[in-house]
Design a protein around this motif. Sequence first.
Motif, PDB file in Angstrom:
ATOM      1  N   VAL A 104      -1.059  -3.309  -8.227  1.00 21.77           N
ATOM      2  CA  VAL A 104      -1.916  -2.142  -8.413  1.00 21.77           C
ATOM      3  C   VAL A 104      -2.062  -1.388  -7.096  1.00 21.77           C
ATOM      4  CG1 VAL A 104      -4.017  -3.474  -7.983  1.00 21.77           C
ATOM      5  CG2 VAL A 104      -4.152  -1.375  -9.304  1.00 21.77           C
ATOM      6  N   GLY A 105      -2.053  -0.045  -7.190  1.00 21.11           N
ATOM      7  CA  GLY A 105      -2.322   0.771  -6.014  1.00 21.11           C
ATOM      8  C   GLY A 105      -1.110   1.230  -5.243  1.00 21.11           C
ATOM      9  N   VAL A 106       0.099   1.026  -5.768  1.00 19.84           N
ATOM     10  CA  VAL A 106       1.274   1.514  -5.055  1.00 19.84           C
ATOM     11  C   VAL A 106       2.033   2.518  -5.926  1.00 19.84           C
ATOM     12  CG1 VAL A 106       1.491  -0.696  -3.869  1.00 19.84           C
ATOM     13  CG2 VAL A 106       2.937  -0.223  -5.834  1.00 19.84           C
ATOM     14  N   TRP A 155      -7.394  -1.776   1.682  1.00 23.34           N
ATOM     15  CA  TRP A 155      -7.435  -2.847   2.684  1.00 23.34           C
ATOM     16  C   TRP A 155      -6.269  -2.743   3.673  1.00 23.34           C
ATOM     17  CZ3 TRP A 155      -7.453  -3.232  -2.573  1.00 23.34           C
ATOM     18  CH2 TRP A 155      -6.246  -3.522  -3.200  1.00 23.34           C
ATOM     19  N   GLY A 158      -9.069  -1.644 -10.251  1.00 25.12           N
ATOM     20  CA  GLY A 158      -7.919  -0.782 -10.003  1.00 25.12           C
ATOM     21  C   GLY A 158      -8.272   0.670 -10.252  1.00 25.12           C
ATOM     22  N   PHE A 159      -7.343   1.539  -9.876  1.00 26.60           N
ATOM     23  CA  PHE A 159      -7.605   2.965  -9.950  1.00 26.60           C
ATOM     24  C   PHE A 159      -7.692   3.484 -11.373  1.00 26.60           C
ATOM     25  CE2 PHE A 159      -7.980   6.424  -7.017  1.00 26.60           C
ATOM     26  CZ  PHE A 159      -8.139   5.770  -5.822  1.00 26.60           C
ATOM     27  N   HIS A 208     -10.060   6.718  -1.567  1.00 30.45           N
ATOM     28  CA  HIS A 208      -8.998   7.308  -2.369  1.00 30.45           C
ATOM     29  C   HIS A 208      -7.689   6.505  -2.288  1.00 30.45           C
ATOM     30  CE1 HIS A 208      -5.700  10.373  -2.608  1.00 30.45           C
ATOM     31  NE2 HIS A 208      -5.406   9.883  -1.446  1.00 30.45           N
ATOM     32  N   LEU A 209      -7.584   5.610  -1.320  1.00 29.63           N
ATOM     33  CA  LEU A 209      -6.341   4.851  -1.167  1.00 29.63           C
ATOM     34  C   LEU A 209      -6.146   3.879  -2.319  1.00 29.63           C
ATOM     35  CD1 LEU A 209      -5.780   3.716   2.514  1.00 29.63           C
ATOM     36  CD2 LEU A 209      -4.704   5.549   1.253  1.00 29.63           C
ATOM     37  N   GLY A 210      -4.901   3.720  -2.730  1.00 31.88           N
ATOM     38  CA  GLY A 210      -4.596   2.732  -3.755  1.00 31.88           C
ATOM     39  C   GLY A 210      -4.856   1.322  -3.256  1.00 31.88           C
ATOM     40  N   ARG A 211      -4.536   1.066  -1.990  1.00 27.40           N
ATOM     41  CA  ARG A 211      -4.785  -0.247  -1.400  1.00 27.40           C
ATOM     42  C   ARG A 211      -5.544  -0.058  -0.091  1.00 27.40           C
ATOM     43  NH1 ARG A 211       0.443  -3.928  -1.570  1.00 27.40           N
ATOM     44  NH2 ARG A 211       1.365  -2.349  -0.219  1.00 27.40           N
ATOM     45  N   GLY A 231      -0.785   3.721  -1.006  1.00 27.58           N
ATOM     46  CA  GLY A 231      -1.332   4.434  -2.169  1.00 27.58           C
ATOM     47  C   GLY A 231      -2.074   5.710  -1.869  1.00 27.58           C
TER      48      GLY A 231
END
Lengths: 440, 245
Positions: free
Chosen positions: B158-160, A126, A52-53, A121-124, B119
Amino acid sequence: MTPARPPSHEQMTADLLRPLLRTTWRFFLLAAVCTAPVLAGLVAWATQAYYGFGVTGLGWPVYWGFYITSFVFWIGISHAGTLISAILRLVDAGWRRPVTRCAEAITAFSLIIGAMFPLIHLGRPWLAFWLAPYPSERMLWPNFRSPLVWDFFAINTYLTGSLLFLALPMIPDFATVRDNSTGVRRRIYGVLALGWRGSSAQWHRLETAMAIMAIAIVPVAVSVHTIVSFDFSMAPVPMWQSTIFGPYFVAGAIFSGIAGLIIAMALLRRFLHLEAYLLPLHFDNLGRLLLVMSLLWAYFVFNERLVTYYGNEPSDMAVFWRTQRLSFAPLYWTMVTCNFLVPLVLLGVRRFRTISGCVTASVAVVVGMWLERFLIIVPSLGHKFLPYSHGSYRPTPIEIVIAFSTFAAMALLYVLFTKLVPIISIWEMKAGATADTVRS
Amino acid sequence: MTPPLVTTSVQEEDTTEMPKWGMAVDLDACTGCGACVTACHAENNISTVGAEQAARGRAKHWIRVERYWEGSFPDVRLRFQPVMCQQCDSAPCEPVCPTYASHHTEDGLNAQVYNRCIGTRYCANACPYNTRFFDFFNPAWDKPLHLQLNPDVSLREVGVMEKCTFCVQRIRAGTIAAKADARELKDGDITTACVQTCPAHALVFGDLSDPDSRVSQMARAARGTALLGDLGTQPNVTYLQRQTP
């Protein structure tokens, strides 16, 4: 500054094909040295995707850091090639001939690297394909009001155009490789040469296509970095909402692009022994261009700062002083030194404008322009309107490794490219030599 | 015959009397106790991240009590200001989102669709109030907090991005209940967790389209101001400035 005697056509073919036809252990060593940091970068990215980030140094309120800095930096570097080579082609500058291809290759590779950063850099990451307008069963479209969607289209258009612009003049050279090799290599380059026989009809078509592309790519290049600047200037953030960001970013992009080109040319000259082709004249001309862009960049920075100062908006001024003389001042004045003072001295004084002088100034500019993007992003985000939400940012090793690995990726792509394609356009050099002979 | 791709459920709904949800914050009444923050965490399944991560800016407080010291010693005053998403009518976070994860609902809410968020964190940069929070990790709770999750609120992976929703689950539940009973929504039928919990009644929630609702009356008060109103975000939260020195 003209060379004693330009190489003959046969000499050119032999010199410029040598990197393709002869491979020594040095090539493998160089490729390995470049590959190692790239692998480290991939491991770092995988770590980030898995854990995760949280492994980055990002946090409330600074949600953009090294990745967006690197994104803007690499998209900026990409303005070296296509724009410079297209403009030099359009004004028919004779000295462009040995420079164009290595400039266009920089564009293609730095665009590919730059376009990776929004994904990193994207959180998700995919789900990045949601930026593309495709007919989905949920009838959902991307938000065309978002500058990020504009980015997506601008960069894809520029990448497509740059790849075409790079590939078109390679066709006659692929034919040259085909005609000078045997076996598998001959078959592969035969396919790549697309049936090139060098007939006048084929030359005419190539020249027409090149002329169209050269004209078409200039507005695309200008629009790309303007749109990248919109990522910032469209958001109500102190020191971001500026009408000058479009031209400021384009000028900065061309500035850093020329610097990247000078460094690449100097390395090629050293490693591939192209002293007879990449002459001091080319470095001198590009050095002058870099000096002009340095002055233009300084004008934009001065303009941006002065207007902010006179506007005296409290939130803007807080960020202004933060960069000018508070916590970010060391980075800010390093940037001014690298982007303005060093080029001014090394390129403004004729005695210093040698190859090594140009390369030193270029390295300084690359460092300075990276800092410039960092200083646009982080101080503003950490210092928005409500004092309670002020904060800071410190990158973690993961981000540093990923940012560094892209420089190695650039070098690796370049090393592989010079092994597969003549890095100086053979047919254009010959055409130039013929033109010179006719003229004299 | 294939059925049409788009159903017409949107048109069937009666949109003539759409409410416009808003909040009022009486800064004179706020004691800075922080009960609203706790209530919000409990109601909205906001995961805790621990002290170390909180220090690194990973804490998620959809509502927070900002604390400002005014004056210089010994003449010092402490002021509190609860800040949550201002549910702006002209929200800077909405146009910048590339996927419509951040969008405006018909009843004036600034909605965040977690499943649509990829994200980019652009919305959080654009938000002048810094009321948007990124999920740096998958949600986790210290025991026994994991036993008190609200089944009406989805968890965020995670990531949002996540943020204050004006307790949209309560708004929807209240609207549906009123519809089932075939009655109009009354002022006070729906309330958010922070408002319900505020012991000083500093927070008031309601329908701004109803001129007689309490929140409308407070929003019209002479003390009423918009937070960072000069940015043109047109927030639906009104702050009633302090009269006491």
